[in-house]
Write a protein that holds these residues in place. Structure first.
Motif, PDB file in Angstrom:
ATOM      1  N   MET A   1       7.104  46.534  29.953  1.00 31.83           N
ATOM      2  CA  MET A   1       6.694  45.494  29.921  1.00 31.83           C
ATOM      3  C   MET A   1       7.998  44.438  29.507  1.00 31.83           C
ATOM      4  N   SER A   2       9.257  44.003  30.234  1.00 34.23           N
ATOM      5  CA  SER A   2      10.548  42.823  29.581  1.00 34.23           C
ATOM      6  C   SER A   2      10.154  42.223  29.075  1.00 34.23           C
ATOM      7  N   THR A   3       9.618  40.759  30.735  1.00 30.75           N
ATOM      8  CA  THR A   3       9.660  39.549  29.980  1.00 30.75           C
ATOM      9  C   THR A   3       8.786  38.818  30.098  1.00 30.75           C
ATOM     10  N   PRO A   4       7.571  39.058  30.692  1.00 32.31           N
ATOM     11  CA  PRO A   4       5.932  38.472  30.415  1.00 32.31           C
ATOM     12  C   PRO A   4       6.321  37.201  30.896  1.00 32.31           C
ATOM     13  N   ILE A   5       6.603  36.482  29.528  1.00 35.47           N
ATOM     14  CA  ILE A   5       6.478  35.112  29.449  1.00 35.47           C
ATOM     15  C   ILE A   5       7.313  34.234  29.416  1.00 35.47           C
ATOM     16  N   ASP A  67       3.470  30.719  12.513  1.00 32.01           N
ATOM     17  CA  ASP A  67       3.464  30.019  12.675  1.00 32.01           C
ATOM     18  C   ASP A  67       4.976  30.363  13.873  1.00 32.01           C
ATOM     19  N   ALA A  68       5.508  30.509  12.870  1.00 29.26           N
ATOM     20  CA  ALA A  68       6.808  31.154  13.530  1.00 29.26           C
ATOM     21  C   ALA A  68       7.008  32.264  14.176  1.00 29.26           C
ATOM     22  N   ALA A  69       6.647  33.318  14.137  1.00 30.93           N
ATOM     23  CA  ALA A  69       5.658  34.670  15.579  1.00 30.93           C
ATOM     24  C   ALA A  69       5.425  34.032  16.461  1.00 30.93           C
ATOM     25  N   GLU A  70       4.432  32.504  16.030  1.00 34.84           N
ATOM     26  CA  GLU A  70       4.202  31.969  17.878  1.00 34.84           C
ATOM     27  C   GLU A  70       5.302  31.284  18.691  1.00 34.84           C
ATOM     28  N   ARG A  71       5.696  30.058  17.619  1.00 32.11           N
ATOM     29  CA  ARG A  71       7.196  29.912  18.133  1.00 32.11           C
ATOM     30  C   ARG A  71       7.839  30.900  19.003  1.00 32.11           C
ATOM     31  N   ALA A  72       8.514  32.123  18.411  1.00 29.14           N
ATOM     32  CA  ALA A  72       8.379  32.727  19.231  1.00 29.14           C
ATOM     33  C   ALA A  72       8.059  32.942  20.679  1.00 29.14           C
ATOM     34  N   THR A  73       6.890  33.610  20.391  1.00 34.13           N
ATOM     35  CA  THR A  73       5.861  34.201  21.717  1.00 34.13           C
ATOM     36  C   THR A  73       6.258  32.466  22.633  1.00 34.13           C
ATOM     37  N   ALA A  74       5.550  31.679  22.051  1.00 40.12           N
ATOM     38  CA  ALA A  74       5.920  30.501  22.920  1.00 40.12           C
ATOM     39  C   ALA A  74       7.239  29.988  23.896  1.00 40.12           C
ATOM     40  N   ILE A  75       8.678  30.369  23.090  1.00 40.85           N
ATOM     41  CA  ILE A  75       9.401  30.861  23.626  1.00 40.85           C
ATOM     42  C   ILE A  75      10.347  32.061  24.049  1.00 40.85           C
ATOM     43  N   GLY A  76       9.044  32.565  24.681  1.00 43.94           N
ATOM     44  CA  GLY A  76       9.385  33.501  25.532  1.00 43.94           C
ATOM     45  C   GLY A  76      10.260  35.176  24.689  1.00 43.94           C
ATOM     46  N   VAL A  77       9.704  34.800  23.343  1.00 42.52           N
ATOM     47  CA  VAL A  77      10.704  35.782  22.398  1.00 42.52           C
ATOM     48  C   VAL A  77       9.527  36.781  21.564  1.00 42.52           C
ATOM     49  N   SER A  78       9.359  38.461  22.054  1.00 35.83           N
ATOM     50  CA  SER A  78       8.417  38.859  21.302  1.00 35.83           C
ATOM     51  C   SER A  78       9.038  38.969  19.533  1.00 35.83           C
TER      52      SER A  78
END
Ligand SMILES: [Fe+2]
Length: 159
Positions: A1-5, A67-78
């Motif tokens: 799974m490369s870019t699901p978000i 917060d930082a990890a979930e900001r990453a996820t919010a912009i599609g970065v794992s």
């Protein structure tokens, strides 16, 4: 799974913000581990206040990590918070093994906070154009860590 978000940022903005967030996640995980190591190993006349202040730092660093990890996820970065990655990439100063004198612990924590904040300030600059929302989070983190940097210094300072 490369870019699901998917991201609302363009690829370059996403890269800049993603790298800054990933580096912040790593620094903050390390800061959490350092603070716990110090919490367990501090000895000396000010054991109790230092021991308790270290757990305050643990909570702050752990919350901002999320917060930082979930900001990453919010912009599609794992985000990558694995021990191996943290060991390789952290910009914190680190902490010595074994029992540590309270005064030395304070100096060490001040040094680690300063190192993490310095790197955060570089990221505040780097994300200004790329993603002001991420920048805003970095500013919030830096403000709180700078407050703790003051409080830790004040434990040792004399006039
Ligand atoms: Fe504890």
């Amino acid at each position: 799974m490369s870019t699901p978000i998917t991201s609302t940022l363009d690829p370059e903005q996403q890269r800049v913000a993603g790298e800054a967030l990933q580096a912040t996640v790593v620094d903050l995980i390390d800061l959490t581990l350092i603070a716990k190591q110090a919490h367990w190993n501090v000895v000396g006349r000010n054991f109790r206040s230092v021991h308790l202040a270290l757990d305050e730092l643990v909570v702050v660093a752990r919350d901002f990590t999320d917060d930082a990890a979930e900001r990453a996820t919010a912009i599609g970065v794992s985000p990558d918070g694995r021990a191996q990655t943290v060991a390789k990439e952290s910009g914190a100063v680190g902490f010595g093994a074994g029992w540590q004198q309270d005064t030395h612990v304070i100096e060490s924590i001040v040094g680690n906070l300063a190192a993490v904040v310095t790197r955060l300030r570089e990221r505040i600059e780097a994300t200004e154009k790329a993603d002001p929302v991420t920048q805003d989070l970095f500013i919030e983190i830096a403000a709180r860590l700078e407050q703790l940097h003051w409080m830790w210094q004040a434990q040792l300072a004399g006039v």
